[in-house]
Structures are given as C-alpha cells and as structure tokens.
Design a protein around this motif. Sequence first.
Motif, PDB file in Angstrom:
ATOM      1  N   LEU A 247       5.513  24.208  54.251  1.00 55.96           N
ATOM      2  CA  LEU A 247       4.152  24.480  54.698  1.00 55.96           C
ATOM      3  C   LEU A 247       3.158  24.179  53.582  1.00 55.96           C
ATOM      4  CD1 LEU A 247       2.143  25.475  56.771  1.00 55.96           C
ATOM      5  CD2 LEU A 247       2.666  27.825  56.077  1.00 55.96           C
ATOM      6  N   GLY A 248       3.487  24.571  52.371  1.00 57.91           N
ATOM      7  CA  GLY A 248       2.610  24.282  51.233  1.00 57.91           C
ATOM      8  C   GLY A 248       2.406  22.788  51.042  1.00 57.91           C
ATOM      9  N   SER A 249       3.476  22.008  51.208  1.00 55.98           N
ATOM     10  CA  SER A 249       3.370  20.546  51.085  1.00 55.98           C
ATOM     11  C   SER A 249       2.494  19.968  52.185  1.00 55.98           C
ATOM     12  CB  SER A 249       4.757  19.906  51.158  1.00 55.98           C
ATOM     13  OG  SER A 249       5.526  20.283  50.059  1.00 55.98           O
ATOM     14  N   ALA A 250       2.670  20.470  53.403  1.00 53.48           N
ATOM     15  CA  ALA A 250       1.857  19.981  54.518  1.00 53.48           C
ATOM     16  C   ALA A 250       0.382  20.307  54.298  1.00 53.48           C
ATOM     17  CB  ALA A 250       2.355  20.592  55.828  1.00 53.48           C
ATOM     18  N   ILE A 251       0.102  21.489  53.772  1.00 52.80           N
ATOM     19  CA  ILE A 251      -1.286  21.858  53.477  1.00 52.80           C
ATOM     20  C   ILE A 251      -1.855  20.927  52.414  1.00 52.80           C
ATOM     21  CG2 ILE A 251      -2.777  23.641  52.490  1.00 52.80           C
ATOM     22  CD1 ILE A 251      -0.870  25.706  53.749  1.00 52.80           C
ATOM     23  N   GLY A 252      -1.048  20.610  51.420  1.00 50.27           N
ATOM     24  CA  GLY A 252      -1.488  19.684  50.371  1.00 50.27           C
ATOM     25  C   GLY A 252      -1.879  18.330  50.947  1.00 50.27           C
ATOM     26  N   ARG A 253      -1.072  17.823  51.895  1.00 49.84           N
ATOM     27  CA  ARG A 253      -1.407  16.542  52.539  1.00 49.84           C
ATOM     28  C   ARG A 253      -2.698  16.662  53.332  1.00 49.84           C
ATOM     29  NH1 ARG A 253       4.114  16.758  53.436  1.00 49.84           N
ATOM     30  NH2 ARG A 253       3.870  17.262  55.642  1.00 49.84           N
ATOM     31  N   LEU A 254      -2.878  17.803  53.994  1.00 45.78           N
ATOM     32  CA  LEU A 254      -4.110  18.022  54.766  1.00 45.78           C
ATOM     33  C   LEU A 254      -5.325  18.032  53.838  1.00 45.78           C
ATOM     34  CD1 LEU A 254      -5.403  18.718  57.534  1.00 45.78           C
ATOM     35  CD2 LEU A 254      -5.086  21.124  56.932  1.00 45.78           C
ATOM     36  N   LEU A 255      -5.196  18.690  52.712  1.00 50.56           N
ATOM     37  CA  LEU A 255      -6.319  18.760  51.779  1.00 50.56           C
ATOM     38  C   LEU A 255      -6.617  17.400  51.143  1.00 50.56           C
ATOM     39  CD1 LEU A 255      -5.640  22.197  50.069  1.00 50.56           C
ATOM     40  CD2 LEU A 255      -7.376  21.653  51.782  1.00 50.56           C
ATOM     41  N   MET A 256      -5.621  16.532  51.049  1.00 48.02           N
ATOM     42  CA  MET A 256      -5.832  15.199  50.482  1.00 48.02           C
ATOM     43  C   MET A 256      -6.695  14.325  51.391  1.00 48.02           C
ATOM     44  SD  MET A 256      -4.604  15.206  47.519  1.00 48.02           S
ATOM     45  CE  MET A 256      -4.704  13.472  47.144  1.00 48.02           C
ATOM     46  N   ILE A 257      -6.777  14.662  52.665  1.00 51.68           N
ATOM     47  CA  ILE A 257      -7.594  13.891  53.609  1.00 51.68           C
ATOM     48  C   ILE A 257      -9.054  13.859  53.160  1.00 51.68           C
ATOM     49  CG2 ILE A 257      -8.517  13.916  55.963  1.00 51.68           C
ATOM     50  CD1 ILE A 257      -5.785  14.819  56.917  1.00 51.68           C
ATOM     51  N   GLN A 258      -9.476  14.898  52.492  1.00 49.46           N
ATOM     52  CA  GLN A 258     -10.880  14.979  52.076  1.00 49.46           C
ATOM     53  C   GLN A 258     -11.291  13.813  51.184  1.00 49.46           C
ATOM     54  OE1 GLN A 258     -12.091  17.974  49.276  1.00 49.46           O
ATOM     55  NE2 GLN A 258      -9.972  18.214  48.581  1.00 49.46           N
ATOM     56  N   GLU A 259     -10.331  13.212  50.484  1.00 45.45           N
ATOM     57  CA  GLU A 259     -10.648  12.082  49.610  1.00 45.45           C
ATOM     58  C   GLU A 259     -11.221  10.909  50.393  1.00 45.45           C
ATOM     59  OE1 GLU A 259     -10.474  12.291  46.296  1.00 45.45           O
ATOM     60  OE2 GLU A 259      -9.761  14.344  46.545  1.00 45.45           O
ATOM     61  N   ASN A 260     -10.803  10.757  51.637  1.00 40.86           N
ATOM     62  CA  ASN A 260     -11.267   9.644  52.469  1.00 40.86           C
ATOM     63  C   ASN A 260     -12.530   9.960  53.257  1.00 40.86           C
ATOM     64  OD1 ASN A 260      -9.001   8.186  51.644  1.00 40.86           O
ATOM     65  ND2 ASN A 260      -7.767   8.985  53.324  1.00 40.86           N
ATOM     66  N   TYR A 261     -12.967  11.212  53.227  1.00 40.29           N
ATOM     67  CA  TYR A 261     -14.120  11.625  54.038  1.00 40.29           C
ATOM     68  C   TYR A 261     -15.112  12.407  53.193  1.00 40.29           C
ATOM     69  CZ  TYR A 261     -10.902  10.328  57.721  1.00 40.29           C
ATOM     70  OH  TYR A 261     -10.032   9.633  58.511  1.00 40.29           O
ATOM     71  N   PRO A 262     -16.063  11.716  52.572  1.00 40.86           N
ATOM     72  CA  PRO A 262     -17.030  12.404  51.704  1.00 40.86           C
ATOM     73  C   PRO A 262     -17.833  13.472  52.443  1.00 40.86           C
ATOM     74  CG  PRO A 262     -17.269  10.011  51.540  1.00 40.86           C
ATOM     75  CD  PRO A 262     -16.258  10.291  52.596  1.00 40.86           C
ATOM     76  N   GLU A 263     -18.127  13.241  53.715  1.00 46.84           N
ATOM     77  CA  GLU A 263     -18.890  14.240  54.468  1.00 46.84           C
ATOM     78  C   GLU A 263     -18.092  15.524  54.675  1.00 46.84           C
ATOM     79  OE1 GLU A 263     -16.906  11.513  57.445  1.00 46.84           O
ATOM     80  OE2 GLU A 263     -18.090  11.196  55.649  1.00 46.84           O
ATOM     81  N   LEU A 264     -16.753  15.406  54.710  1.00 52.66           N
ATOM     82  CA  LEU A 264     -15.895  16.587  54.820  1.00 52.66           C
ATOM     83  C   LEU A 264     -15.952  17.396  53.525  1.00 52.66           C
ATOM     84  CD1 LEU A 264     -13.764  18.293  56.274  1.00 52.66           C
ATOM     85  CD2 LEU A 264     -12.027  16.714  55.430  1.00 52.66           C
ATOM     86  N   ARG A 265     -15.957  16.699  52.390  1.00 55.57           N
ATOM     87  CA  ARG A 265     -16.025  17.390  51.098  1.00 55.57           C
ATOM     88  C   ARG A 265     -17.322  18.169  50.958  1.00 55.57           C
ATOM     89  NH1 ARG A 265     -14.637  12.778  46.940  1.00 55.57           N
ATOM     90  NH2 ARG A 265     -15.216  11.516  48.701  1.00 55.57           N
ATOM     91  N   ALA A 266     -18.362  17.773  51.686  1.00 55.18           N
ATOM     92  CA  ALA A 266     -19.657  18.456  51.602  1.00 55.18           C
ATOM     93  C   ALA A 266     -19.803  19.557  52.655  1.00 55.18           C
ATOM     94  CB  ALA A 266     -20.786  17.434  51.763  1.00 55.18           C
ATOM     95  N   ASN A 267     -18.865  19.646  53.590  1.00 55.77           N
ATOM     96  CA  ASN A 267     -18.942  20.629  54.667  1.00 55.77           C
ATOM     97  C   ASN A 267     -18.691  22.029  54.122  1.00 55.77           C
ATOM     98  OD1 ASN A 267     -17.444  22.367  56.764  1.00 55.77           O
ATOM     99  ND2 ASN A 267     -18.501  20.829  58.010  1.00 55.77           N
TER     100      ASN A 267
END
Length: 193
Positions: A104-124
């Motif tokens: 589960l921790g690894s899956a969460i890490g992959r989910l959090l890595m998505i933010q690198e591709n979406y700058p608007e998500l990082r600002a949410n």
Amino acid sequence: MKKSWIIILVIVAVVVISMVRMYNGMVTMQERVNTAWANVETQYQRRADLIPNLVNTVRGYASHEQETFAAVTEARSRATQMTVSAEGLTPEALAQYNRAQGELGSAIGRLLMIQENYPELRANQNFLELQSQLEGTENRIGVARRDFNLAAQQYNTAVRRFPRNLMASMFGFDEKPYFAAAEGTDVAPTVEF
C-alpha cells in the motif's frame, strides 16, 4: 511442631505472593503490547481512510492514470482486509501484515508521483493538505511501530528471564514478534547524475 508449620506456611505464602506478582506483571506487559499493537492498527487505518480522498483529488486532474488508481485501490483493499489480532501476533502473521502495508505504501508513492506531471495538481490546496496529512500519518505509523517494538521488547525480556520463564511457559505467555525493516531497505539506492 507448631513452629515448623508456621515456617512452612510463611514460605508457601511468600512463594504464592511472588507467583501472583510475576503473573500480574506479565499480564500488564502483555496488555501494553496489545495496546501498542492497537495503536499501530489505528495509524494504518487512518492512512487507509485518507487514501480515497487523495485518489479522488488526483483523479480530477489526471483522469487517464487509471492503472495507478486501480493499483492504489487494490492495495488498500488488501491492506484493510488483512487483520491480525494482538493474541494471534506471530512472526509469520506480522510479516504478511507488513507486506500488505508495504504494498500500500508503494502504491501511494506511485500516486504521489503523478503530481510531477500535473503542475495544477501540485497547486491544489486539497491535494497539498491531503499530502501533508498522509505525511503526518506515515510519521505516526513509524512512532507507533517503534512503541510497539519497545513494548514487545520489554515483554519478551520478562517472559524469557528466570524464574518468570517458568511461569510464562505454564500460562502460555509466548514471545511477541517485532516489526523489522522491509526487504531491500538495507541496500542504498543508486543515484546517477
């Protein structure tokens, strides 16, 4: 004759009182371990409860990352279905529980890595707040695991020392396993520039 009976009764009373104190001491330590285990489970449940909100927030920005969302949801499902009672805490059960939480921790890490591709998500703001809560929860998990290991160490020491080890074996006070580092964490990652 009367004096010898008094001496025998005093010796028996001292032995019985000592046994009662040892037994009650082991029960107290066992309850500390049980409480520490419950605290570990509480923190893992807190993390599991945060995940749907995090997934929904990220899904709004990155709808085509379905594989990652499915992996997180599946890992969360496996981790929350895996339960181990404090009484049934064996090294094998703890290792299996630890593996499920690690996935589960690894899956969460992959989910959090998505933010690198979406700058608007990082600002949410919702994402940032959920990320902060998740980070705090991971810290709490670490503290709860450390506290559990400390309680287990004190309990294990007590049930292995003489003469308590005799009473422990008579009354079924078995050693408790410890949390250990996940496999592969002993190897440092390679960083290349």
